[in-house]
Design a protein around this motif. Structure first.
Motif, short mmCIF file in Angstrom:
data_model
loop_
_atom_site.label_atom_id
_atom_site.label_comp_id
_atom_site.label_asym_id
_atom_site.label_seq_id
_atom_site.Cartn_x
_atom_site.Cartn_y
_atom_site.Cartn_z
N LEU A 4 2.77 -2.08 4.32
CA LEU A 4 1.83 -1.02 4.70
C LEU A 4 2.55 0.31 4.85
CD1 LEU A 4 -0.50 -2.79 7.26
CD2 LEU A 4 -1.02 -2.11 4.93
N MET A 7 3.11 1.71 1.39
CA MET A 7 1.87 2.20 0.79
C MET A 7 1.43 3.51 1.43
SD MET A 7 1.44 0.10 -1.58
CE MET A 7 -0.11 0.69 -2.20
N PHE A 24 -5.69 5.00 -0.72
CA PHE A 24 -5.49 3.59 -0.44
C PHE A 24 -6.22 3.23 0.85
CE2 PHE A 24 -1.73 4.58 -2.96
CZ PHE A 24 -1.70 3.50 -3.83
N SER A 26 -6.10 0.08 3.55
CA SER A 26 -5.26 -1.07 3.84
C SER A 26 -5.58 -1.64 5.21
CB SER A 26 -3.78 -0.67 3.77
OG SER A 26 -3.50 0.33 4.72
N GLU A 37 -1.39 -8.85 4.58
CA GLU A 37 -1.61 -7.43 4.30
C GLU A 37 -2.44 -7.30 3.04
OE1 GLU A 37 2.44 -5.43 5.81
OE2 GLU A 37 2.65 -6.93 4.24
N VAL A 39 -4.27 -4.30 0.54
CA VAL A 39 -4.37 -2.90 0.16
C VAL A 39 -5.29 -2.82 -1.05
CG1 VAL A 39 -3.11 -0.86 -0.64
CG2 VAL A 39 -2.01 -2.47 0.94
#
Length: 138
Positions: A4, A7, A24, A26, A37, A39
């Motif tokens: 994360l 990203m 994005f 997430s 996780e 995304v």
């Protein structure tokens, strides 16, 4: 979570029109006590989806939906292609299930890396993805 953080640090070049910019979305969640996780990013020509329980992106698959017209109606055909990574059948089935469940209309680039590909885990991922996609429409 490491994935994360990576990203969030990615930058997306502005397209000039704020309404055309895609960000994005997430989330980190526990599925059967396993940190997961997810995304998702929706672009004009593709959708990007990352589903990981290892904090690594895992195998990359490309899924495309085509429609076949017959006298009985229209059927959707999903083509799954492994771009790189493991070529396990479980990954391909899970990726195809997710693509069908979220009703893709354009190619889906999916990175999937789960500890278990059982149906409960994949369904939980689907529910989380649908929640994230629902937030985009609000």
């Amino acid at each position: 979570m490491e994935l994360l953080d990576v990203m969030k640090n990615l930058t997306i070049k502005p397209t000039g029109n704020e309404s055309e910019q895609k960000l994005f979305k997430s989330i980190a969640a526990d599925i059967d006590d396993v940190p997961t996780e997810i995304v998702i990013a929706d672009y004009t020509d593709k959708t990007l989806l990352i589903v990981s329980q290892y904090q690594k992106i895992g195998s990359m698959l490309m899924i495309q939906r085509d429609q076949v017209h017959s006298p009985l109606g229209v059927d959707n055909i999903y083509t799954t292609k492994v771009i790189f990574g493991a070529t396990g059948e479980e990954q391909q089935v899970a990726a195809r299930y997710l693509a069908e469940a979220i009703n893709i209309t354009k190619p889906l680039c999916i990175f999937i890396n789960l500890k278990s590909y059982d149906i409960e885990t994949v369904k939980a991922c689907k529910d989380i993805i649908l929640d994230l996609k629902g937030e985009e429409n609000v």
